[in-house]
Design an enzyme around this catalytic site. Structure first.
Site, PDB file in Angstrom:
ATOM      1  N   SER A   1       0.833  -1.198   0.000  1.00  0.00           N
ATOM      2  CA  SER A   1       0.000   0.000   0.000  1.00  0.00           C
ATOM      3  C   SER A   1       0.872   1.254   0.000  1.00  0.00           C
ATOM      4  CB  SER A   1      -0.857  -0.018   1.270  1.00  0.00           C
ATOM      5  OG  SER A   1      -1.442   1.241   1.470  1.00  0.00           O
TER       6      SER A   1
ATOM      7  N   TYR B   1      -1.497  -0.666  10.463  1.00  0.00           N
ATOM      8  CA  TYR B   1      -1.740  -1.314   9.168  1.00  0.00           C
ATOM      9  C   TYR B   1      -0.543  -1.117   8.236  1.00  0.00           C
ATOM     10  CZ  TYR B   1      -3.545  -1.786   4.414  1.00  0.00           C
ATOM     11  OH  TYR B   1      -3.706  -2.129   3.095  1.00  0.00           O
TER      12      TYR B   1
ATOM     13  N   LYS C   1       2.283  -3.849   6.573  1.00  0.00           N
ATOM     14  CA  LYS C   1       2.584  -3.994   5.138  1.00  0.00           C
ATOM     15  C   LYS C   1       4.087  -3.849   4.898  1.00  0.00           C
ATOM     16  CE  LYS C   1      -1.378  -4.886   3.350  1.00  0.00           C
ATOM     17  NZ  LYS C   1      -1.623  -6.138   2.628  1.00  0.00           N
TER      18      LYS C   1
HETATM   19  P1  NAD Z   1     -10.841  -7.263   0.928  1.00  0.00           P
HETATM   20  O1  NAD Z   1     -11.050  -7.285   2.403  1.00  0.00           O
HETATM   21  O2  NAD Z   1     -11.995  -7.059   0.044  1.00  0.00           O
HETATM   22  O3  NAD Z   1     -10.116  -8.626   0.488  1.00  0.00           O
HETATM   23  C1  NAD Z   1      -9.279  -9.368   1.337  1.00  0.00           C
HETATM   24  C2  NAD Z   1      -9.719 -10.825   1.253  1.00  0.00           C
HETATM   25  O4  NAD Z   1      -8.882 -11.601   2.110  1.00  0.00           O
HETATM   26  C3  NAD Z   1     -11.155 -11.023   1.713  1.00  0.00           C
HETATM   27  O5  NAD Z   1     -11.834 -11.818   0.770  1.00  0.00           O
HETATM   28  C4  NAD Z   1     -11.011 -11.735   3.054  1.00  0.00           C
HETATM   29  O6  NAD Z   1     -12.108 -12.582   3.328  1.00  0.00           O
HETATM   30  C5  NAD Z   1      -9.705 -12.480   2.854  1.00  0.00           C
HETATM   31  N1  NAD Z   1      -8.978 -12.783   4.099  1.00  0.00           N
HETATM   32  C6  NAD Z   1      -8.772 -11.947   5.160  1.00  0.00           C
HETATM   33  N2  NAD Z   1      -8.040 -12.588   6.099  1.00  0.00           N
HETATM   34  C7  NAD Z   1      -7.777 -13.827   5.605  1.00  0.00           C
HETATM   35  C8  NAD Z   1      -7.074 -14.956   6.117  1.00  0.00           C
HETATM   36  N3  NAD Z   1      -6.486 -14.924   7.325  1.00  0.00           N
HETATM   37  N4  NAD Z   1      -7.007 -16.075   5.353  1.00  0.00           N
HETATM   38  C9  NAD Z   1      -7.618 -16.121   4.153  1.00  0.00           C
HETATM   39  N5  NAD Z   1      -8.304 -15.095   3.628  1.00  0.00           N
HETATM   40  C10 NAD Z   1      -8.376 -13.963   4.342  1.00  0.00           C
HETATM   41  O7  NAD Z   1      -9.697  -6.195   0.636  1.00  0.00           O
HETATM   42  P2  NAD Z   1      -9.173  -5.629  -0.748  1.00  0.00           P
HETATM   43  O8  NAD Z   1      -9.539  -4.184  -0.814  1.00  0.00           O
HETATM   44  O9  NAD Z   1      -9.526  -6.534  -1.859  1.00  0.00           O
HETATM   45  O10 NAD Z   1      -7.605  -5.683  -0.470  1.00  0.00           O
HETATM   46  C11 NAD Z   1      -6.793  -6.767  -0.889  1.00  0.00           C
HETATM   47  C12 NAD Z   1      -5.382  -6.525  -0.399  1.00  0.00           C
HETATM   48  O11 NAD Z   1      -4.925  -5.269  -0.892  1.00  0.00           O
HETATM   49  C13 NAD Z   1      -5.237  -6.463   1.115  1.00  0.00           C
HETATM   50  O12 NAD Z   1      -4.026  -7.098   1.487  1.00  0.00           O
HETATM   51  C14 NAD Z   1      -5.161  -4.970   1.392  1.00  0.00           C
HETATM   52  O13 NAD Z   1      -4.434  -4.690   2.567  1.00  0.00           O
HETATM   53  C15 NAD Z   1      -4.434  -4.467   0.162  1.00  0.00           C
HETATM   54  N6  NAD Z   1      -4.701  -3.039  -0.143  1.00  0.00           N
HETATM   55  C16 NAD Z   1      -5.991  -2.606  -0.278  1.00  0.00           C
HETATM   56  C17 NAD Z   1      -6.235  -1.266  -0.522  1.00  0.00           C
HETATM   57  C18 NAD Z   1      -7.645  -0.727  -0.636  1.00  0.00           C
HETATM   58  O14 NAD Z   1      -7.836   0.471  -0.480  1.00  0.00           O
HETATM   59  N7  NAD Z   1      -8.654  -1.567  -0.921  1.00  0.00           N
HETATM   60  C19 NAD Z   1      -5.171  -0.355  -0.645  1.00  0.00           C
HETATM   61  C20 NAD Z   1      -3.871  -0.830  -0.520  1.00  0.00           C
HETATM   62  C21 NAD Z   1      -3.653  -2.188  -0.268  1.00  0.00           C
HETATM   63  N1  UFG Z   2     -12.769  11.009   3.231  1.00  0.00           N
HETATM   64  C1  UFG Z   2     -13.785  11.843   3.634  1.00  0.00           C
HETATM   65  N2  UFG Z   2     -14.925  11.279   4.127  1.00  0.00           N
HETATM   66  C2  UFG Z   2     -15.096   9.931   4.236  1.00  0.00           C
HETATM   67  C3  UFG Z   2     -14.042   9.079   3.823  1.00  0.00           C
HETATM   68  C4  UFG Z   2     -12.889   9.654   3.330  1.00  0.00           C
HETATM   69  O1  UFG Z   2     -13.673  13.054   3.559  1.00  0.00           O
HETATM   70  O2  UFG Z   2     -16.154   9.478   4.705  1.00  0.00           O
HETATM   71  C5  UFG Z   2     -11.552  11.609   2.659  1.00  0.00           C
HETATM   72  C6  UFG Z   2     -10.289  11.313   3.453  1.00  0.00           C
HETATM   73  O3  UFG Z   2     -10.101  12.251   4.479  1.00  0.00           O
HETATM   74  C7  UFG Z   2      -9.217  11.362   2.355  1.00  0.00           C
HETATM   75  C8  UFG Z   2      -9.941  10.848   1.118  1.00  0.00           C
HETATM   76  O4  UFG Z   2     -11.343  11.016   1.387  1.00  0.00           O
HETATM   77  O5  UFG Z   2      -8.858  12.703   2.112  1.00  0.00           O
HETATM   78  C9  UFG Z   2      -9.684   9.374   0.829  1.00  0.00           C
HETATM   79  O6  UFG Z   2      -9.941   8.613   2.002  1.00  0.00           O
HETATM   80  P1  UFG Z   2     -10.067   7.030   1.966  1.00  0.00           P
HETATM   81  O7  UFG Z   2     -10.431   6.579   3.343  1.00  0.00           O
HETATM   82  O8  UFG Z   2     -10.944   6.590   0.852  1.00  0.00           O
HETATM   83  O9  UFG Z   2      -8.604   6.542   1.585  1.00  0.00           O
HETATM   84  P2  UFG Z   2      -7.199   6.769   2.313  1.00  0.00           P
HETATM   85  O10 UFG Z   2      -6.352   7.563   1.372  1.00  0.00           O
HETATM   86  O11 UFG Z   2      -7.365   7.287   3.681  1.00  0.00           O
HETATM   87  O12 UFG Z   2      -6.655   5.271   2.436  1.00  0.00           O
HETATM   88  C10 UFG Z   2      -6.835   4.285   1.419  1.00  0.00           C
HETATM   89  C11 UFG Z   2      -6.988   2.918   2.070  1.00  0.00           C
HETATM   90  C12 UFG Z   2      -5.692   2.486   2.700  1.00  0.00           C
HETATM   91  C13 UFG Z   2      -4.593   2.553   1.703  1.00  0.00           C
HETATM   92  C14 UFG Z   2      -4.502   3.924   1.087  1.00  0.00           C
HETATM   93  C15 UFG Z   2      -3.476   3.897   0.001  1.00  0.00           C
HETATM   94  O13 UFG Z   2      -8.013   2.942   3.054  1.00  0.00           O
HETATM   95  O14 UFG Z   2      -5.817   1.161   3.146  1.00  0.00           O
HETATM   96  O15 UFG Z   2      -5.757   4.301   0.528  1.00  0.00           O
HETATM   97  O16 UFG Z   2      -3.301   5.143  -0.533  1.00  0.00           O
HETATM   98  F1  UFG Z   2      -3.429   2.254   2.299  1.00  0.00           F
END
Ligand code: NAD
Ligand code: UFG
Length: 346
Positions: free
Chosen positions: A124, A148, A152
């Site tokens: 991330s 978190y 990572k």
């Molecule tokens: P998500 O929660 O939709 O997907 C994660 C999946 O992993 C889910 O299906 C969950 O059931 C499964 N899971 C959780 N713990 C597990 C375990 N112990 N064993 C097996 N399965 C398990 O999340 P996502 O948004 O698809 O994110 C996928 C990956 O990308 C994650 O590692 C997350 O940290 C990373 N990531 C997500 C974002 C974002 O904003 N969505 C940003 C940066 C990184």
């Molecule tokens: N925001 C609001 N109101 C809300 C939610 C978000 O104003 O209800 C604003 C936040 O303050 C920020 C922007 O919208 O300025 C984006 O916020 P998000 O929560 O959607 O995303 P973040 O950038 O905080 O974080 C996300 C994921 C993290 C990941 C990161 C990577 O949640 O897991 O992007 O850039 F690591």
């Protein structure tokens, strides 16, 4: 290739399954459904003609991993499984280290036992922390401010150490910026279980009438309109980055770190306006104080991924908002009322 996809039923994983199968990869999902439902895989199957098997199980369970490795015999693993809520990670640090770090260790140990030497890892942009300069390149200092983000970064270090100890191994570490949007079929998308933590699903729930108003967390940042700037990336572009990463991993050894973003950033107000245009409705907003831990602006320098892997984002802001709205309006309760398993034409 034969690709084991941990967390494949999740938001990013499900979109990636479709792109992997479209390129002829055989996939196998391991998911414990902590944050997903098996109904997702029914829909993925209906959208693809590829080969997919699946197991319900935990990535921390070495015996389960051995079973999957022995049966499926993957050439590579795409490791999505993890916990991702920044706020929750401060309340449950041990759970986050256990799943995100312990899970990655368990996957690598099982890969060692099975002789599997290629892994793509979901990292991330949050590993960078407060920007020293923007856009972030991959050499920017890493000082994550949340548990978190720390988990990572710890997993990244483990992967790098593993490739140093195994010169025939490859680990591709993808640092995602802000994934949004949904598949163009409107059959799969983001389905948060509780109140959405992230901006886009929250806006979508206001648009559909589930929530009264978006709370904007701070409009006094040093940005053009005072609200936070982020590099939003369409989830299908992100899914395709994993296909490119697998191709890259097949021809290289060692650890590679890549930003996966568009290189453009939008403010919270930009996102509200764009969504409003996509759905044809006003989105009510109220302004509150800043959210703890938020930074003013984030933006990717994604040129390394372009040069090394030939990957670049192609979807526009309009694609992101229109696909989110199509998914939200066709599935107001997400996957909750899933009964339909019929074949959908992709
Ligand atoms: P998500 O929660 O939709 O997907 C994660 C999946 O992993 C889910 O299906 C969950 O059931 C499964 N899971 C959780 N713990 C597990 C375990 N112990 N064993 C097996 N399965 C398990 O999340 P996502 O948004 O698809 O994110 C996928 C990956 O990308 C994650 O590692 C997350 O940290 C990373 N990531 C997500 C974002 C974002 O904003 N969505 C940003 C940066 C990184
Ligand atoms: N925001 C609001 N109101 C809300 C939610 C978000 O104003 O209800 C604003 C936040 O303050 C920020 C922007 O919208 O300025 C984006 O916020 P998000 O929560 O959607 O995303 P973040 O950038 O905080 O974080 C996300 C994921 C993290 C990941 C990161 C990577 O949640 O897991 O992007 O850039 F690591």
């Amino acid at each position: 290739m034969r690709v084991l996809v941990t967390g494949g039923a999740g938001y990013i994983g499900s979109h990636t399954l479709i792109e992997l199968m479209a390129q002829g990869h055989a996939v196998c999902v391991l998911d414990n459904y902590k944050n997903a439902t098996p109904a997702v895989l029914q829909r993925v199957r209906a959208l693809s003609n590829g080969t997919m098997t699946d197991y319900a199980g935990d990535v921390r369970d070495g015996a389960m991993l051995d079973k999957v490795m022995t049966t499926f015999k993957p050439d590579a693993v795409v490791h999505f499984a993890g916990l991702k809520a920044v706020g929750e990670s401060a309340e449950k640090p041990l759970d986050y280290y256990d799943v995100n770090v312990g899970g990655t260790l368990a996957v690598l140990q099982a890969m060692d036992r099975a002789g599997c030497r290629r892994i793509i890892f979901s990292s991330s942009a949050t590993v960078y922390g407060e920007p020293v300069y923007l856009p972030y390149d991959e050499d920017h200092p890493t000082r994550p401010t949340s548990v978190y983000g720390q988990t990572k970064l710890a997993a990244e270090h483990i992967l790098t150490g593993w490739t140093k100890a195994n010169p025939d191994a490859a680990a591709v570490i993808l640092r995602y910026f802000n994934p949004v949007g949904a598949h163009h079929s409107a059959r799969i998308g983001e389905d948060p279980r509780d109140t959405p933590n992230n901006l886009m699903p929250f806006i979508a729930q206001v648009a559909i009438g589930k929530r009264d108003a978006l709370t904007i967390f701070g409009d006094d940042y040093d940005t053009p309109d005072g609200t936070g700037l982020r590099d939003y990336i369409h989830v299908v572009d992100l899914a395709r980055a994993h296909v490119a990463a697998l191709d890259y991993a097949a021809r290289t050894n060692g650890a590679g770190i890549f930003n996966i973003g568009t290189g453009q950033s939008y403010s919270v107000r930009d996102m509200v306006s764009a969504f409003s245009r996509a759905c044809g409705r006003d989105i009510a907003v109220k302004v509150a104080s800043r959210r703890a831990g938020d930074i003013a602006a984030m933006q990717a320098d994604a040129s390394r991924a372009r040069h090394a892997m030939g990957w670049t984002a192609t979807h526009t802001l309009e694609d992101m908002t229109a696909s989110t709205w199509a998914w939200q309006s066709a599935n107001p309760n997400g996957y909750q009322t899933e009964t339909d398993t019929s074949k959908i034409t992709p």
